[in-house]
Design an enzyme around this catalytic site. Structure first.
Site, PDB file in Angstrom:
ATOM      1  CE  LYS A   1      -2.553   1.559   3.607  1.00 15.86           C
ATOM      2  NZ  LYS A   1      -2.430   3.025   3.625  1.00 15.86           N
TER       3      LYS A   1
ATOM      4  CG  ASP B   1      -4.992   4.412   1.716  1.00 15.45           C
ATOM      5  OD1 ASP B   1      -6.130   4.839   1.425  1.00 15.45           O
ATOM      6  OD2 ASP B   1      -4.614   4.208   2.890  1.00 15.45           O
TER       7      ASP B   1
ATOM      8  CE  LYS C   1      -7.209   6.768   4.568  1.00 16.01           C
ATOM      9  NZ  LYS C   1      -5.831   6.293   4.332  1.00 16.01           N
TER      10      LYS C   1
ATOM     11  CG  HIS D   1     -13.241  14.284   0.491  1.00 14.08           C
ATOM     12  ND1 HIS D   1     -13.530  14.143   1.830  1.00 14.08           N
ATOM     13  CD2 HIS D   1     -14.325  14.849  -0.057  1.00 14.08           C
ATOM     14  CE1 HIS D   1     -14.736  14.623   2.079  1.00 14.08           C
ATOM     15  NE2 HIS D   1     -15.242  15.063   0.932  1.00 14.08           N
ATOM     16  CG  ASP D   2     -10.891  18.176  -5.058  1.00 15.60           C
ATOM     17  OD1 ASP D   2     -11.737  19.033  -5.398  1.00 15.60           O
ATOM     18  OD2 ASP D   2      -9.688  18.444  -4.883  1.00 15.60           O
ATOM     19  CB  ILE D   3     -15.258  19.036  -7.458  1.00 14.88           C
ATOM     20  CG1 ILE D   3     -13.993  19.257  -8.298  1.00 14.88           C
ATOM     21  CG2 ILE D   3     -15.488  20.206  -6.508  1.00 14.88           C
ATOM     22  CD1 ILE D   3     -14.091  20.430  -9.253  1.00 14.88           C
ATOM     23  N   PRO D   4     -16.260  16.045  -8.133  1.00 17.38           N
ATOM     24  CG  PRO D   4     -18.520  15.414  -8.342  1.00 17.38           C
ATOM     25  CD  PRO D   4     -17.636  16.536  -7.850  1.00 17.38           C
ATOM     26  CG  ASN D   5     -13.569  17.510 -13.896  1.00 13.89           C
ATOM     27  OD1 ASN D   5     -13.717  16.750 -14.847  1.00 13.89           O
ATOM     28  ND2 ASN D   5     -12.625  18.452 -13.875  1.00 13.89           N
ATOM     29  CB  THR D   6     -10.755  17.238  -8.896  1.00  9.63           C
ATOM     30  OG1 THR D   6     -11.024  18.547  -9.390  1.00  9.63           O
ATOM     31  CG2 THR D   6      -9.320  17.162  -8.422  1.00  9.63           C
TER      32      THR D   6
ATOM     33  CB  THR E   1      -9.429   2.674  11.848  1.00 10.27           C
ATOM     34  OG1 THR E   1      -8.321   2.976  11.013  1.00 10.27           O
ATOM     35  CG2 THR E   1     -10.338   1.719  11.121  1.00 10.27           C
TER      36      THR E   1
ATOM     37  NE  ARG F   1      -1.290  -0.913  15.645  1.00 11.85           N
ATOM     38  CZ  ARG F   1      -1.466  -0.474  14.392  1.00 11.85           C
ATOM     39  NH1 ARG F   1      -1.741  -1.328  13.425  1.00 11.85           N
ATOM     40  NH2 ARG F   1      -1.366   0.797  14.110  1.00 11.85           N
TER      41      ARG F   1
ATOM     42  CD  GLN G   1      -5.248   2.891  12.726  1.00 10.43           C
ATOM     43  OE1 GLN G   1      -6.352   3.412  12.852  1.00 10.43           O
ATOM     44  NE2 GLN G   1      -4.707   2.653  11.546  1.00 10.43           N
TER      45      GLN G   1
ATOM     46  N   GLY H   1       0.337  -1.652   8.881  1.00  9.46           N
ATOM     47  CA  GLY H   1       1.491  -0.783   8.655  1.00  9.46           C
ATOM     48  C   GLY H   1       2.541  -0.932   9.728  1.00  9.46           C
ATOM     49  NE  ARG H   2       1.169   3.422  12.763  1.00 10.14           N
ATOM     50  CZ  ARG H   2       0.302   4.269  13.306  1.00 10.14           C
ATOM     51  NH1 ARG H   2       0.743   5.292  14.016  1.00 10.14           N
ATOM     52  NH2 ARG H   2      -0.990   4.094  13.138  1.00 10.14           N
TER      53      ARG H   2
HETATM   54  O1  C5P Z   1       0.427   1.668  10.858  1.00  8.88           O
HETATM   55  P1  C5P Z   1      -0.993   1.232  10.749  1.00  8.88           P
HETATM   56  O2  C5P Z   1      -1.160  -0.288  10.748  1.00  8.88           O
HETATM   57  O3  C5P Z   1      -1.909   1.907  11.737  1.00  8.88           O
HETATM   58  O4  C5P Z   1      -1.403   1.701   9.295  1.00  8.88           O
HETATM   59  C1  C5P Z   1      -2.705   1.679   8.827  1.00  8.88           C
HETATM   60  C2  C5P Z   1      -2.713   2.170   7.422  1.00  8.88           C
HETATM   61  O5  C5P Z   1      -4.043   2.132   6.952  1.00  8.88           O
HETATM   62  C3  C5P Z   1      -2.215   3.589   7.261  1.00  8.88           C
HETATM   63  O6  C5P Z   1      -1.462   3.635   6.053  1.00  8.88           O
HETATM   64  C4  C5P Z   1      -3.458   4.419   7.147  1.00  8.88           C
HETATM   65  O7  C5P Z   1      -3.299   5.519   6.288  1.00  8.88           O
HETATM   66  C5  C5P Z   1      -4.444   3.431   6.551  1.00  8.88           C
HETATM   67  N1  C5P Z   1      -5.855   3.629   6.843  1.00  8.88           N
HETATM   68  C6  C5P Z   1      -6.413   3.721   8.107  1.00  8.88           C
HETATM   69  N2  C5P Z   1      -7.750   3.927   8.303  1.00  8.88           N
HETATM   70  C7  C5P Z   1      -8.553   4.035   7.270  1.00  8.88           C
HETATM   71  C8  C5P Z   1      -8.017   3.934   5.976  1.00  8.88           C
HETATM   72  C9  C5P Z   1      -6.673   3.711   5.802  1.00  8.88           C
HETATM   73  O8  C5P Z   1      -5.701   3.576   9.095  1.00  8.88           O
HETATM   74  N3  C5P Z   1      -9.858   4.164   7.473  1.00  8.88           N
END
Ligand code: C5P
Length: 265
Positions: free
Chosen positions: A38, A65, A67, A69-74, A131, A192, A202, A222-223
């Protein structure tokens, strides 16, 4: 990947790094071991489209990823650009509204088959409630009512706009699954493993096993992986936990199998 190799676990590793070097280093150690890598806002802002191309050249399916979020055209134009780049998944905020979501879906459909060497279509996922937000955090943004109701409202919007699925907390997955059967995808960050220290920022977390048993199609981590002493080993361990949970769940792993089939052509 050949037809004999099993599909990798439905795990997306968030390569949240400030520069491409460590992302490509970890990416090179994960080839064939995870369904997706990702690329999120940090890495994309720092390294640009080249890092997506480089990860694809390593053999990865890329989950972009951003995310949007803007006007539909963009949003439509950005989605089309993600398709040309060869991304397999792209995220938009479901709160952007029906018109924005439909524009993203239509742009992704037009992008199918257009990206360099891509063999799978671009799927669009709607982000429901981040989250990292809890009930108080959501209320502070002006959204009245229960967080769970907001998640359901946004998932319904994503579904009626024809999106491929949503991003939501594993804690909402059972209820979402009851309303939105497959092939609507439920992708869960906020995961986790029990052996990882801390939850970071989170607020609504679950284990990989709990996410899969709840009905998640793809787990984002991620982490717990990127901060581990041995990130590739941590990814392997989480992947094994996911595969064990899929076996325990006893239902077809819809998302993973679809990915495997598309790859095997
Ligand atoms: O490090 P961690 O496991 O918390 O990473 C979660 C990943 O998921 C991050 O890259 C974060 O941007 C993404 N994410 C999120 N919540 C969402 C959508 C995406 O934590 N609703």
């Amino acid at each position: 990947m050949t037809a004999r190799e099993p599909a990798p676990p439905p795990l997306a590793v968030a390569l949240d790094f400030p520069e491409p070097g460590p992302a490509l280093d970890l990416g090179s150690r994960l080839v064939g071991r995870v369904a997706y890598v990702k690329v999120g806002l940090e890495l994309y802002t720092a390294a640009g489209p080249a890092v997506v191309t480089a990860l694809r050249e390593l053999g990865h399916e890329v989950f972009l990823d951003l995310k949007l979020h803007d006007i539909p055209n963009t949003v439509a134009r950005a989605t089309a650009a993600a398709g040309r780049l060869g991304a397999s998944l792209v995220t938009v905020h479901a709160s952007g509204g029906q018109g924005m979501l439909e524009a993203a879906r239509e742009a992704a459909a037009r992008a199918a088959g257009l990206g360099a060497g891509r063999d799978a279509r671009l799927r669009v996922l709607g982000v429901t409630v981040l989250t990292s937000l809890d009930q108080a955090g959501l209320a502070a943004t002006g959204v009245a009512g229960h967080l769970t109701d907001q998640v359901h409202r946004l998932a319904a919007l994503a579904s009626s706009a024809g999106l491929d699925g949503v991003v939501a907390s594993p804690r909402e997955t059972v209820q979402l699954r009851a309303v939105h059967p497959p092939p609507f995808l439920i992708v869960t960050p906020g995961v986790r493993p029990t052996w990882a220290a801390g939850t970071g920022d989170q607020a609504r977390v679950s284990t990989p096993r709990a996410a899969i048993l709840a009905g998640a199609d793809l787990v984002v981590v991620g982490r717990p992986i990127t901060s581990a002493a041995d990130p590739a080993a941590a990814a392997e361990r989480i992947g094994s936990e996911i595969l064990a949970a899929l076996a325990e769940r006893g239902r077809p792993r819809l998302f993973g199998e679809a990915i495997g089939k598309e790859r095997d052509g």
